[in-house]
Design a protein around this motif. Sequence first.
Motif, mmCIF file in Angstrom:
data_model
loop_
_atom_site.group_PDB
_atom_site.id
_atom_site.type_symbol
_atom_site.label_atom_id
_atom_site.label_comp_id
_atom_site.label_asym_id
_atom_site.label_seq_id
_atom_site.Cartn_x
_atom_site.Cartn_y
_atom_site.Cartn_z
ATOM 1 N N CYS A 42 6.194 -80.997 9.405
ATOM 2 C CA CYS A 42 5.478 -82.059 10.098
ATOM 3 C C CYS A 42 6.439 -83.023 10.784
ATOM 4 O O CYS A 42 7.447 -83.429 10.220
ATOM 5 C CB CYS A 42 4.617 -82.825 9.091
ATOM 6 S SG CYS A 42 3.752 -84.236 9.795
ATOM 7 N N LEU A 46 1.356 -87.322 9.827
ATOM 8 C CA LEU A 46 -0.049 -87.400 9.439
ATOM 9 C C LEU A 46 -0.533 -86.225 8.593
ATOM 10 O O LEU A 46 -1.674 -86.231 8.133
ATOM 11 C CB LEU A 46 -0.926 -87.510 10.693
ATOM 12 C CG LEU A 46 -0.635 -88.725 11.588
ATOM 13 C CD1 LEU A 46 -1.420 -88.623 12.887
ATOM 14 C CD2 LEU A 46 -0.944 -90.004 10.845
ATOM 15 N N SER A 47 0.292 -85.228 8.385
ATOM 16 C CA SER A 47 -0.108 -84.049 7.623
ATOM 17 C C SER A 47 -0.505 -84.415 6.193
ATOM 18 O O SER A 47 0.108 -85.274 5.566
ATOM 19 C CB SER A 47 1.042 -83.038 7.581
ATOM 20 O OG SER A 47 0.696 -81.939 6.760
ATOM 21 N N THR A 48 -1.522 -83.729 5.685
ATOM 22 C CA THR A 48 -1.930 -83.937 4.292
ATOM 23 C C THR A 48 -1.150 -83.040 3.335
ATOM 24 O O THR A 48 -1.323 -83.142 2.129
ATOM 25 C CB THR A 48 -3.440 -83.669 4.115
ATOM 26 O OG1 THR A 48 -3.722 -82.328 4.509
ATOM 27 C CG2 THR A 48 -4.271 -84.634 4.949
ATOM 28 N N ILE A 49 -0.303 -82.174 3.882
ATOM 29 C CA ILE A 49 0.495 -81.270 3.039
ATOM 30 C C ILE A 49 1.989 -81.435 3.325
ATOM 31 O O ILE A 49 2.746 -80.474 3.302
ATOM 32 C CB ILE A 49 0.059 -79.797 3.220
ATOM 33 C CG1 ILE A 49 0.155 -79.367 4.692
ATOM 34 C CG2 ILE A 49 -1.330 -79.563 2.668
ATOM 35 C CD1 ILE A 49 -0.028 -77.873 4.916
ATOM 36 N N LYS A 50 2.409 -82.681 3.609
ATOM 37 C CA LYS A 50 3.816 -82.961 3.903
ATOM 38 C C LYS A 50 4.721 -82.385 2.831
ATOM 39 O O LYS A 50 4.356 -82.423 1.669
ATOM 40 C CB LYS A 50 4.051 -84.475 3.986
ATOM 41 C CG LYS A 50 3.479 -85.129 5.203
ATOM 42 C CD LYS A 50 3.826 -86.608 5.179
ATOM 43 C CE LYS A 50 2.913 -87.390 6.047
ATOM 44 N NZ LYS A 50 1.996 -88.233 5.346
ATOM 45 N N CYS A 53 3.448 -78.826 8.060
ATOM 46 C CA CYS A 53 2.479 -79.162 9.100
ATOM 47 C C CYS A 53 1.115 -78.562 8.753
ATOM 48 O O CYS A 53 1.038 -77.412 8.317
ATOM 49 C CB CYS A 53 2.964 -78.595 10.441
ATOM 50 S SG CYS A 53 1.806 -78.822 11.796
ATOM 51 N N ASP A 54 0.048 -79.346 8.955
ATOM 52 C CA ASP A 54 -1.307 -78.830 8.762
ATOM 53 C C ASP A 54 -2.116 -78.828 10.055
ATOM 54 O O ASP A 54 -3.312 -78.584 10.051
ATOM 55 C CB ASP A 54 -2.041 -79.614 7.673
ATOM 56 C CG ASP A 54 -2.335 -81.052 8.060
ATOM 57 O OD1 ASP A 54 -1.977 -81.472 9.177
ATOM 58 O OD2 ASP A 54 -2.926 -81.773 7.227
ATOM 59 N N THR A 56 -2.663 -81.439 12.031
ATOM 60 C CA THR A 56 -3.274 -82.738 12.325
ATOM 61 C C THR A 56 -2.750 -83.348 13.621
ATOM 62 O O THR A 56 -3.467 -84.105 14.280
ATOM 63 C CB THR A 56 -3.046 -83.709 11.143
ATOM 64 O OG1 THR A 56 -3.628 -83.143 9.974
ATOM 65 C CG2 THR A 56 -3.652 -85.069 11.389
ATOM 66 N N HIS A 57 -1.521 -83.012 14.005
ATOM 67 C CA HIS A 57 -0.935 -83.584 15.225
ATOM 68 C C HIS A 57 -1.801 -83.330 16.453
ATOM 69 O O HIS A 57 -1.834 -84.148 17.363
ATOM 70 C CB HIS A 57 0.483 -83.038 15.442
ATOM 71 C CG HIS A 57 0.532 -81.561 15.629
ATOM 72 N ND1 HIS A 57 0.596 -80.682 14.560
ATOM 73 C CD2 HIS A 57 0.512 -80.801 16.742
ATOM 74 C CE1 HIS A 57 0.617 -79.436 15.020
ATOM 75 N NE2 HIS A 57 0.566 -79.481 16.336
#
Length: 66
Positions: A42, A46-50, A53-54, A56-57
């Motif tokens: 990421c 903003l990723s929820t799985i830092k 990358c998920d 979200t970008h």
Amino acid sequence: MTDERVTITAYPDGPLLLRGDVDLRTADGEPIPRTRRTVALCRCGLSTIKPFCDGTHKAAGFRTDE
């Protein structure tokens, strides 16, 4: 780890793509498990799985400098 070459590719408006055998660690030095040889890291924050990358970008409209 092996002596395989590691590459990090910055994708425009997206993640850093990490290819190769690298030891990922937290700020405290704890290992971060990987299940794949290629991972997306990421850059937008903003990723929820830092640190990974998920996607979200895209929805957030994250943009990189050219």
